[in-house]
Write a protein that holds these residues in place. Sequence first.
Motif, PDB file in Angstrom:
ATOM      1  N   ALA A   4       1.373   4.237  -2.688  1.00 46.14           N
ATOM      2  CA  ALA A   4       1.220   5.650  -2.312  1.00 46.14           C
ATOM      3  C   ALA A   4       2.447   6.446  -2.740  1.00 46.14           C
ATOM      4  O   ALA A   4       2.329   7.562  -3.266  1.00 46.14           O
ATOM      5  N   ALA A  47     -14.061  21.223  -4.480  1.00 49.83           N
ATOM      6  CA  ALA A  47     -12.808  21.191  -3.737  1.00 49.83           C
ATOM      7  C   ALA A  47     -12.392  19.752  -3.417  1.00 49.83           C
ATOM      8  O   ALA A  47     -11.218  19.451  -3.280  1.00 49.83           O
ATOM      9  N   ARG A  48     -13.376  18.882  -3.314  1.00 42.05           N
ATOM     10  CA  ARG A  48     -13.081  17.500  -2.939  1.00 42.05           C
ATOM     11  C   ARG A  48     -12.673  16.631  -4.127  1.00 42.05           C
ATOM     12  O   ARG A  48     -12.170  15.535  -3.941  1.00 42.05           O
ATOM     13  N   LEU A 103      -5.253   5.336  -5.492  1.00 39.16           N
ATOM     14  CA  LEU A 103      -4.657   4.506  -4.443  1.00 39.16           C
ATOM     15  C   LEU A 103      -5.399   3.178  -4.319  1.00 39.16           C
ATOM     16  O   LEU A 103      -4.793   2.102  -4.266  1.00 39.16           O
ATOM     17  N   LEU A 104      -6.713   3.276  -4.237  1.00 40.19           N
ATOM     18  CA  LEU A 104      -7.525   2.073  -4.047  1.00 40.19           C
ATOM     19  C   LEU A 104      -7.368   1.116  -5.224  1.00 40.19           C
ATOM     20  O   LEU A 104      -7.304  -0.097  -5.039  1.00 40.19           O
ATOM     21  N   TRP A 118       0.845  -1.205   0.000  1.00 36.73           N
ATOM     22  CA  TRP A 118       0.000   0.000   0.000  1.00 36.73           C
ATOM     23  C   TRP A 118       0.882   1.258   0.000  1.00 36.73           C
ATOM     24  O   TRP A 118       0.698   2.172  -0.805  1.00 36.73           O
ATOM     25  N   ASN A 119       1.858   1.287   0.917  1.00 35.31           N
ATOM     26  CA  ASN A 119       2.699   2.482   1.010  1.00 35.31           C
ATOM     27  C   ASN A 119       3.592   2.635  -0.219  1.00 35.31           C
ATOM     28  O   ASN A 119       3.933   3.759  -0.598  1.00 35.31           O
ATOM     29  N   PRO A 150      -1.307  10.043   0.190  1.00 34.42           N
ATOM     30  CA  PRO A 150      -0.961  11.403  -0.259  1.00 34.42           C
ATOM     31  C   PRO A 150      -2.067  11.994  -1.118  1.00 34.42           C
ATOM     32  O   PRO A 150      -2.644  11.313  -1.964  1.00 34.42           O
ATOM     33  N   GLY A 151      -2.359  13.243  -0.872  1.00 34.08           N
ATOM     34  CA  GLY A 151      -3.350  13.940  -1.687  1.00 34.08           C
ATOM     35  C   GLY A 151      -4.791  13.640  -1.315  1.00 34.08           C
ATOM     36  O   GLY A 151      -5.703  14.021  -2.030  1.00 34.08           O
ATOM     37  N   VAL A 152      -4.972  12.907  -0.202  1.00 32.63           N
ATOM     38  CA  VAL A 152      -6.342  12.605   0.229  1.00 32.63           C
ATOM     39  C   VAL A 152      -6.599  13.389   1.517  1.00 32.63           C
ATOM     40  O   VAL A 152      -5.858  13.262   2.484  1.00 32.63           O
ATOM     41  N   GLU A 153      -7.646  14.205   1.511  1.00 31.57           N
ATOM     42  CA  GLU A 153      -7.891  15.042   2.690  1.00 31.57           C
ATOM     43  C   GLU A 153      -8.301  14.187   3.892  1.00 31.57           C
ATOM     44  O   GLU A 153      -8.915  13.120   3.737  1.00 31.57           O
ATOM     45  N   MET A 180     -11.625  12.538   4.499  1.00 28.65           N
ATOM     46  CA  MET A 180     -12.066  11.476   3.610  1.00 28.65           C
ATOM     47  C   MET A 180     -11.464  10.120   3.977  1.00 28.65           C
ATOM     48  O   MET A 180     -11.821   9.092   3.397  1.00 28.65           O
ATOM     49  N   LEU A 182     -12.188   6.209   2.780  1.00 25.13           N
ATOM     50  CA  LEU A 182     -11.156   5.430   2.088  1.00 25.13           C
ATOM     51  C   LEU A 182     -11.008   4.053   2.737  1.00 25.13           C
ATOM     52  O   LEU A 182     -10.959   3.025   2.056  1.00 25.13           O
ATOM     53  N   ALA A 187     -18.125   9.846  -0.987  1.00 22.19           N
ATOM     54  CA  ALA A 187     -17.154  10.887  -0.655  1.00 22.19           C
ATOM     55  C   ALA A 187     -17.602  12.240  -1.207  1.00 22.19           C
ATOM     56  O   ALA A 187     -17.386  13.272  -0.578  1.00 22.19           O
ATOM     57  N   ILE A 201       0.180  13.462  -7.744  1.00 21.06           N
ATOM     58  CA  ILE A 201      -1.165  13.624  -7.184  1.00 21.06           C
ATOM     59  C   ILE A 201      -1.890  14.789  -7.857  1.00 21.06           C
ATOM     60  O   ILE A 201      -1.284  15.747  -8.299  1.00 21.06           O
ATOM     61  N   ASN A 258      -7.462  11.120  -6.095  1.00 22.97           N
ATOM     62  CA  ASN A 258      -6.240  10.550  -5.518  1.00 22.97           C
ATOM     63  C   ASN A 258      -6.551   9.275  -4.741  1.00 22.97           C
ATOM     64  O   ASN A 258      -5.812   8.290  -4.816  1.00 22.97           O
ATOM     65  N   ALA A 259      -7.636   9.317  -3.983  1.00 23.73           N
ATOM     66  CA  ALA A 259      -8.021   8.136  -3.202  1.00 23.73           C
ATOM     67  C   ALA A 259      -8.371   6.977  -4.126  1.00 23.73           C
ATOM     68  O   ALA A 259      -8.007   5.824  -3.865  1.00 23.73           O
ATOM     69  N   ALA A 292     -10.391  16.435  -6.432  1.00 20.07           N
ATOM     70  CA  ALA A 292      -9.015  15.958  -6.566  1.00 20.07           C
ATOM     71  C   ALA A 292      -8.708  14.913  -5.508  1.00 20.07           C
ATOM     72  O   ALA A 292      -8.060  13.895  -5.776  1.00 20.07           O
ATOM     73  N   SER A 293      -9.207  15.177  -4.308  1.00 17.63           N
ATOM     74  CA  SER A 293      -8.956  14.260  -3.206  1.00 17.63           C
ATOM     75  C   SER A 293      -9.587  12.883  -3.468  1.00 17.63           C
ATOM     76  O   SER A 293      -8.979  11.845  -3.236  1.00 17.63           O
ATOM     77  N   VAL A 294     -10.805  12.901  -3.998  1.00 22.61           N
ATOM     78  CA  VAL A 294     -11.476  11.644  -4.339  1.00 22.61           C
ATOM     79  C   VAL A 294     -10.688  10.910  -5.424  1.00 22.61           C
ATOM     80  O   VAL A 294     -10.481   9.701  -5.357  1.00 22.61           O
TER      81      VAL A 294
END
Lengths: 439, 457
Positions: free
Chosen positions: A356, A417-418, A428-429, A352-353, B232-235, B238, B242, A405, A363, A424-425, A420-422
């Motif tokens: 990441a 605003a969210r 990762l997933l 996982w890391n 990284p990049g996840v607020e 959230m 996740l 999300a 990102i 990125n998540a 980009a965060s979604v």
Amino acid sequence: MYRGPFGRRQAERLLWRAGFGPRKGEAEALARLGLDGAVQALTRPGPERLVGPPPRDRRGNSLAPTDASGHDHAWWLDRMVRTSRPLVERMTLVWHDWFATSNVGVGSQRFMLAQNGLLRRHALGSFESLLLELTRDPAMLVWLSGNRSEETAPNENYARELMELFTLGAGKGYTERDVREQARALTGWRSDFRQGVGWVDFRYDPARHDAGFKRVFGRRGRFDWKDACRLCLEHPAHPEFLVRKLWSYFVPEPPAGDTRRGLERLYRAGGRRIRPLLEAILRHPALHEGPRMTKPPVVVTAGLLRTLGTGVRTEAWAERDALSGQRLFYPPSVAGWDEEAWLDTATFRGRWNGVAAALAPRISRPGASEPVQAPALVRRARAFLGDPTLTSATTGALTRFAARALADADTPARRRARTASVENALRLLIAASPDFQTC
Amino acid sequence: MSSPRSCCDEFARAAALRAAVPGSGLPAVEAGMPLPAGTGLDRRSFLLRSIGAAVAVYGATAVPWRLLDEGVAAAASSAQNRVLVSIFLEGGIDSISVLFPGSDPLYRRLRPRLALAPDTGTAFAEDPRLRWHPAAGGLSALHAEGRVATLPAVGYTRSDQSHFTSRHFYEVGATSAELRTGWLGRYLDRVGSPDNPLQGLSLGGTLSPALAAARVPVAAIESADEYTFQAPGVEAAMLGRLREALAELARAPTTDPALRRARAVAGQSEALRGALVPFAADRADPGSASYPESRDPFPRRLASLASMLAAGLPIRCVALSAPGQYDTHNDQPTALDRGLRLTSDSLLAFQRDLEARGVADRVLTLVWSEFGRRAQENASRGTDHGAAGIGFLIGSRVRGQLIGEYPGLAGLDENGNLRPTSDFRGLYAAILEQWLETEAGAIIPAAGAFARPSILR
């Protein structure tokens, strides 16, 4: 021979099993060649070209394999990422596991890299040449005590592993007496230890060789190191051992009896060459239709970096891949890595890391992506990773995650605003998902 | 080790030797030096699911890994034990420094450059001659509440001047160079279980020799807050979603063996990460808010320990080293002040944390050092190796009174060192009998020869 459809999805699996996954567009291109053409492209790739930015350490300096700790790992990883001959590199990794030599015992990055070059030169060639060269390879001579074995004190270390791990299999057709006699045949290699430098001047010294008669596998002769290797290769148990072991790197379930016997015949008739075997295995239905395999940790890392096109930009991959269970040049023992144990809670965290860390340099920043609905966001994150094949269960879970999300944000501004965060998540997933970690 | 180096060569060598992994590649022990307890014990690392951290387990060769996790779970579900925490002040420290006789003219004569002014620090209520070092404010506060029993001169007759040997004596609980098990290890051998390595826990990378057991497994752990997943990049808001998504991915059924295994492991990892949250030394956690900020791991280790104890992990004996290096041959004030302050403040925070979590009644902390210092300072603003050192017992159940009197500077031994007024073996016997409720004779050789102080209220 596999006769089913050979499309993008089949090409994708083939590239993961026989290499380090597709670069963007590579699976489609391979699929257009058809199965035979695709396999030939892998087994007869032509001269190597390195594609993409050369490796750097984290300070941006160019990276040489022997100049610092961890650089050996990063250097080889880079070769996996940039090579135009993925199967050659993958087979180099297979031989590194098969003839597992660890720098813990060798204590010289230089010897380890020389051995690595040897494995690469013989990657698809003759197993006989590979075995003979490895038997006198400095890293191997130090690792299994070959340079400290002489007539007056033969060391059984290499003799035992030669039969148990390299050519015949534990307890398959040899006795303790054969181990002792093979150890005598293998005497004669030496090197000198220079304080502050290490082992130097590897050479064959006839005066240290036991030239007397030996009895091995019921045969009698004044055997030397070449004879010791050939006796193993001519042993009736060897072809089956080789075929089963080689097969296991590409297909998770053992070969059916007739398949195995066919491959053994191919091996014998082909002068112990590896390429024809690989061509048969890579075209076999068991690879294309059978169950999944867990991708080795460095294969995942190399594959991600190939897809992202970012290249190796830090030597930290040595440590990261070690946390996932695979530090190159440091296999856990002479028996290599335990593929059964690729995944546990510690190495999953490592994977996982690692994912990441691979994604971090690219990102998505807030405001950089347009607000869209959940399914479109999932599609975008998949495309970012080269559209890997995912099960419908995984796609469903990803879409539900994205929808939830986004719904957590109660105004359109917050939702934007969210985004980009979604995204990125989601990346990762996807890359850490069990779907992606297997192929 | 602090730099610039102010310790002696023997200390540096002893530290290097002990830092080596037992059993593999130990540097040669010089003739006459005892081997540390636990040297050569089989050591394996694995991820203990119950605390979600890599644990090195010593001496469990015969026990399969999965049984260790089950052993921990089984032990955790039984009655809560009393816990002993052993904290080592490495290098040698004594009461002339920590509880200084501020108004004694002899003190000024013996330590003309090191002596503290008579009005610094705080008064020590039990003995008007003594004052707490200004850096020992945390201990002084706990003492004022009656939670500290002080041993102003603990040791043994004919104190050995070698760090290595004297420390070994304290670790094995006897003046014997031959013993290869620690005194707490022998206690665990008697009361511990064959499959719960957490019963003897070293906080820090390697096994503390005091915990080296002969029969039962013990463990060493760096810290419980290492099992993190990066995003990284996840607020932050959230991350819950996740994790939820990862758990959902892991739950999907499949007939493919490799995929099934990968999903199972992903699910276990996520569950483990969830279980870990209470053990990470979270700065926002009110229980640990008062620990000192430091790059030294000591306060974080104590915070982790408090949360592990509160979570009911089956821990019986814990060993760790205090920050600082007390082998102060040169420039004693700087090194002593820094180490003592962080140690003392951390111990105060630890006690408060245990009280806030409601587990203080279960925990007794022993603070010890291998010997004291020479009463007469040397020419480098330092002190050389002495005899009797200082020790403390800390806890809510402790009888907060002196154990042995302060011997004074007038009656030093023939080498110019403090004479012991209590014996460490008597102290160990008292801890075993009164706190751990075990017969000391089975653990401390010739235990009957030593007087037991009364340590509990």
